[in-house]
Structures are given as structure tokens and as C-alpha cells.
Scaffold this motif. Sequence first.
Motif, PDB file in Angstrom:
ATOM      1  N   PHE A  28     -20.184  20.857  32.975  1.00  0.00           N
ATOM      2  CA  PHE A  28     -21.010  20.343  34.076  1.00  0.00           C
ATOM      3  C   PHE A  28     -22.422  20.105  33.544  1.00  0.00           C
ATOM      4  CE2 PHE A  28     -23.599  20.256  37.860  1.00  0.00           C
ATOM      5  CZ  PHE A  28     -22.798  19.645  38.808  1.00  0.00           C
ATOM      6  N   TRP A  29     -22.642  18.919  32.994  1.00  0.00           N
ATOM      7  CA  TRP A  29     -23.972  18.525  32.546  1.00  0.00           C
ATOM      8  C   TRP A  29     -24.740  17.945  33.730  1.00  0.00           C
ATOM      9  CZ3 TRP A  29     -25.902  19.940  28.000  1.00  0.00           C
ATOM     10  CH2 TRP A  29     -25.022  20.254  26.968  1.00  0.00           C
ATOM     11  N   VAL A  30     -25.944  18.440  33.947  1.00  0.00           N
ATOM     12  CA  VAL A  30     -26.741  17.956  35.075  1.00  0.00           C
ATOM     13  C   VAL A  30     -27.375  16.610  34.734  1.00  0.00           C
ATOM     14  CG1 VAL A  30     -27.244  20.288  35.859  1.00  0.00           C
ATOM     15  CG2 VAL A  30     -28.798  19.178  34.267  1.00  0.00           C
ATOM     16  N   LEU A  31     -27.690  15.848  35.754  1.00  0.00           N
ATOM     17  CA  LEU A  31     -28.394  14.588  35.603  1.00  0.00           C
ATOM     18  C   LEU A  31     -29.794  14.744  36.186  1.00  0.00           C
ATOM     19  CD1 LEU A  31     -25.618  12.029  36.627  1.00  0.00           C
ATOM     20  CD2 LEU A  31     -26.328  12.697  34.327  1.00  0.00           C
ATOM     21  N   ASN A  77     -29.229  24.573  34.493  1.00  0.00           N
ATOM     22  CA  ASN A  77     -30.074  24.289  33.336  1.00  0.00           C
ATOM     23  C   ASN A  77     -29.510  23.097  32.574  1.00  0.00           C
ATOM     24  OD1 ASN A  77     -28.674  25.264  30.580  1.00  0.00           O
ATOM     25  ND2 ASN A  77     -27.971  26.545  32.276  1.00  0.00           N
ATOM     26  N   ASP A  78     -30.330  22.536  31.695  1.00  0.00           N
ATOM     27  CA  ASP A  78     -29.911  21.361  30.924  1.00  0.00           C
ATOM     28  C   ASP A  78     -29.680  21.667  29.454  1.00  0.00           C
ATOM     29  OD1 ASP A  78     -32.503  21.855  30.200  1.00  0.00           O
ATOM     30  OD2 ASP A  78     -33.197  19.785  30.401  1.00  0.00           O
ATOM     31  N   THR A  79     -29.536  22.946  29.104  1.00  0.00           N
ATOM     32  CA  THR A  79     -29.303  23.306  27.708  1.00  0.00           C
ATOM     33  C   THR A  79     -27.830  23.513  27.395  1.00  0.00           C
ATOM     34  OG1 THR A  79     -29.584  25.678  28.151  1.00  0.00           O
ATOM     35  CG2 THR A  79     -31.561  24.421  27.573  1.00  0.00           C
ATOM     36  N   SER A  80     -26.981  23.532  28.415  1.00  0.00           N
ATOM     37  CA  SER A  80     -25.556  23.797  28.205  1.00  0.00           C
ATOM     38  C   SER A  80     -24.771  23.163  29.341  1.00  0.00           C
ATOM     39  CB  SER A  80     -25.294  25.313  28.158  1.00  0.00           C
ATOM     40  OG  SER A  80     -23.907  25.590  28.195  1.00  0.00           O
ATOM     41  N   ILE A 121     -35.195  23.266  30.206  1.00  0.00           N
ATOM     42  CA  ILE A 121     -35.719  24.277  29.280  1.00  0.00           C
ATOM     43  C   ILE A 121     -36.008  23.656  27.915  1.00  0.00           C
ATOM     44  CG2 ILE A 121     -35.282  26.519  28.208  1.00  0.00           C
ATOM     45  CD1 ILE A 121     -33.188  27.001  30.425  1.00  0.00           C
ATOM     46  N   HIS A 122     -37.187  23.954  27.378  1.00  0.00           N
ATOM     47  CA  HIS A 122     -37.590  23.469  26.059  1.00  0.00           C
ATOM     48  C   HIS A 122     -38.132  24.663  25.267  1.00  0.00           C
ATOM     49  CE1 HIS A 122     -37.475  19.251  27.568  1.00  0.00           C
ATOM     50  NE2 HIS A 122     -37.781  19.858  28.700  1.00  0.00           N
ATOM     51  N   THR A 151     -23.859  27.773  51.695  1.00  0.00           N
ATOM     52  CA  THR A 151     -24.156  26.486  51.078  1.00  0.00           C
ATOM     53  C   THR A 151     -25.617  26.427  50.670  1.00  0.00           C
ATOM     54  OG1 THR A 151     -24.700  25.452  53.208  1.00  0.00           O
ATOM     55  CG2 THR A 151     -22.400  25.302  52.447  1.00  0.00           C
ATOM     56  N   ALA A 152     -25.912  25.579  49.685  1.00  0.00           N
ATOM     57  CA  ALA A 152     -27.294  25.385  49.239  1.00  0.00           C
ATOM     58  C   ALA A 152     -27.372  24.069  48.482  1.00  0.00           C
ATOM     59  CB  ALA A 152     -27.746  26.542  48.344  1.00  0.00           C
ATOM     60  N   GLN A 153     -28.569  23.540  48.370  1.00  0.00           N
ATOM     61  CA  GLN A 153     -28.770  22.333  47.578  1.00  0.00           C
ATOM     62  C   GLN A 153     -30.109  22.412  46.861  1.00  0.00           C
ATOM     63  OE1 GLN A 153     -28.675  19.149  50.494  1.00  0.00           O
ATOM     64  NE2 GLN A 153     -30.907  19.103  50.635  1.00  0.00           N
ATOM     65  N   THR A 154     -30.192  21.712  45.740  1.00  0.00           N
ATOM     66  CA  THR A 154     -31.434  21.657  44.975  1.00  0.00           C
ATOM     67  C   THR A 154     -31.494  20.321  44.251  1.00  0.00           C
ATOM     68  OG1 THR A 154     -32.848  22.884  43.417  1.00  0.00           O
ATOM     69  CG2 THR A 154     -30.533  22.662  42.832  1.00  0.00           C
ATOM     70  N   ASP A 155     -32.697  19.848  43.996  1.00  0.00           N
ATOM     71  CA  ASP A 155     -32.906  18.614  43.240  1.00  0.00           C
ATOM     72  C   ASP A 155     -33.293  18.963  41.814  1.00  0.00           C
ATOM     73  OD1 ASP A 155     -32.407  16.963  45.431  1.00  0.00           O
ATOM     74  OD2 ASP A 155     -34.484  17.108  46.108  1.00  0.00           O
ATOM     75  N   PHE A 156     -32.471  18.517  40.848  1.00  0.00           N
ATOM     76  CA  PHE A 156     -32.809  18.797  39.460  1.00  0.00           C
ATOM     77  C   PHE A 156     -34.084  18.032  39.099  1.00  0.00           C
ATOM     78  CE2 PHE A 156     -32.493  19.344  34.954  1.00  0.00           C
ATOM     79  CZ  PHE A 156     -31.834  20.561  34.830  1.00  0.00           C
TER      80      PHE A 156
END
Length: 378
Positions: free
Chosen positions: A98-101, A40-43, A352-353, A119-124
Motif C-alpha cells: 500500500f504505497w500512498v499517493l 508513511n511514504d518510506t514503505s 519522512i526524510h 472510521t477515520a480519514q486523513t489527507d496525505f
Amino acid sequence: MNNFPIILSLVVWMLVSSCVETIVMDPKEDAPAVVFCVLNDTSSVQRMQLLRSARPSEREALIPIPEEDVVRARLYATETRSRDFHYKGNGTWETTDFWVLYGQRCHLEVELSDGQIFTAQTDFPERWDVFRLNGRNLYKVSKKKEREMHDSILCGPVPYWVTQYHLQSGGERHYSEFLLTTHPFVDRFNATSLCFSDMDCFRSDVWEKAGMNSLYSHTFYPYLNPDSRLFWRAVRIFFPREIETEEDKAENRKALKDWTMIDEIDRAELFFVLGEYDSDFAIRHRAETGFRPELFTEIRIVSNDYDQFLKDIYKQGLSMESGDLFETMYNRQEIACNIHGGAKGFFGAESIHIFPYHHELENWIKEDGTIGSRWITR
């Protein structure tokens, strides 16, 4: 974990359900691991659940994997930008700072002492502008990209999920069981047979007693009718395409309502969402305190793979909630899973907003002596 509590309950149920057949067929077989992590991008704190499915002789559905059984648990954005997860207890692991970009690909790697590697991957998701129109509970999710000098088009497609909740005594969140929206591109996969007129909490007299009636609270009435359909637990929006040609605009306009209060340019983007609330609590709370409950709207822009996972969870949950026990017990359709190496679960990302529903503004004096504005949520 910065995720929907109502979704997490369905996640646990589905992960257990999807593991039952493997375990029951061979009780001696090792129970598969379960990995669940949504960035997430809130923390700057990112969390992961690392568990295993229970064996038939065990009473709990999911068992935490002991810290000593984990050789490595690490989150990567780039080779030079990575963080280790640290155990916090009860199957929960955390990585800090760890702030996401936005738009960046992230990787997850977990190695157990028995040699298993997951293993796994995801695109923010890309960064999207999310805001509420001043003076009305109308929301907008948009992103413009330059096509030529001083000429931009609306980007798409993009999936996002909307929920609402209000705070109860002790700070607990009551998430709306049923919601409605005016968005022309709402996904009807979780539409119910209920309508706006079926919910007593939306009656004007109940709304008034609960203290919901303020200067702007009734702005939704011009957009709704008694037959407005209710959706179960969340509203999923899928804005379909870039608006570039006149043909695209005409195609998108086919689903639009007659917006009488909104400028033509905004009709495809602005939307209203209203969720049911605990009216008995709201009326009692107002009588005891003089304040209405605090209501909030959550808008979550999710990665494409996580979007599919959520849809699978909701579809199975709808089957469970509908009382179709036979389908729930014997329909073994797999939910989406992007964990490689033999584990169940999912790795996703979301932006998240959160907006307070009641949105009158008041002026206040800042520490530097300047005057600012802030929301009034009571």
C-alpha cells in the motif's frame, strides 16, 4: 511504526489518561477501543495499533483487542485501491503493498464483532522537496508552483517536524532531548529555558573528543550564539504563506536573521538544526572503535490533523515533564482525535526524510563500472 519513539510513549500516556475518567466512573462499563495509525511514504507496509483501555481491575494500561473480535480492518485510498490489515500480534496490524499517493485522501475502517464500527480519514501531505545544501548541514523544505511561464512562487503553508538521533551500541537510537534551530519560522510552543551555552556536549573540547569535528561540523557556529534557545524533543516549523507579492516578502523577512553565508534568495528557506547527544557514549565509542557515532536528522512533513495531534501530545508531555503533577492529573483537556464511532486515538499521515549528519562524500565504483558518490557517516 515509522513514528517517533519519544512521541509514541507520550501517545500511550495521553490515550490512557484521556480514558481514565470514563472507566473509573463506571467500572462495569466496557473499556473504549484505541486506534492509532500513521501512514508513511518510506514503505509499502502500513501499520495500525488496535487496543482497548484497561479496566480498573487490569494491570496493563492498554490491552490488545483479540484477532477474533475484529470482523474487518481495511485501509482505502480509492474504491479500487484498498488493502486489508492482517494481525501480527500484540495489538499490531499490518497491510502490505500500500504505497500512498501525495495529496490523496485515505480512509480507515474497523468493525468489531460486537457491532462497533470505527472510521477515520486523513489527507496525505503534498510532495515537498527536502534536501541538504552540499558542504553544510543546512536543510531546505520547499515547493515551487508555476504562476506564469518561467515564473514561480514558493508554496505554503506547510508544517513539518525535525528531530535528530545517533546510534548507540546494538543499534538503539538516542533521540535528542533538546534541539536548537536557526529557522525563522520555528514554533516556540515547546521552547525551554535552556540555551546553547547550557549544554556541555556542545563545548568545542567535548565535540572534539567525541569525534564530531570534521571538515564541515563547525559550520553551525556562524549562525548561533550562546543564548540560542533550546526546544524540547523536536523542532516544529510552520512555513507561513506563499511568497508572491512584495508585501508578503517583506512580512516574511521580519523574522529572518542576518545570514552571512547564504544567498539572499535562500535565506527564508535554508535552516540549521542541532540536537544534543550522549557525549559520554560518543567519547567512549570513539576511544574504543576509532569512529564517531552515526548521527541522523529526520524531517517529517505531516498532515494538518496529525500536526495538531502532535502539538497536543507535546503540550501535555511538557506539563508532565515539568513536574506539575496537579495539572497533569486533573487537567482533562482533550487531545485531538479524528476516530469516529466511539474509539480513542488518531489516524494521520507523514512524509519522512532522513539525512546522515556527517556528510562528507567519497567516490566508489558501481557494478556497471561507473563512478558514484556516497555519504561517509563515520
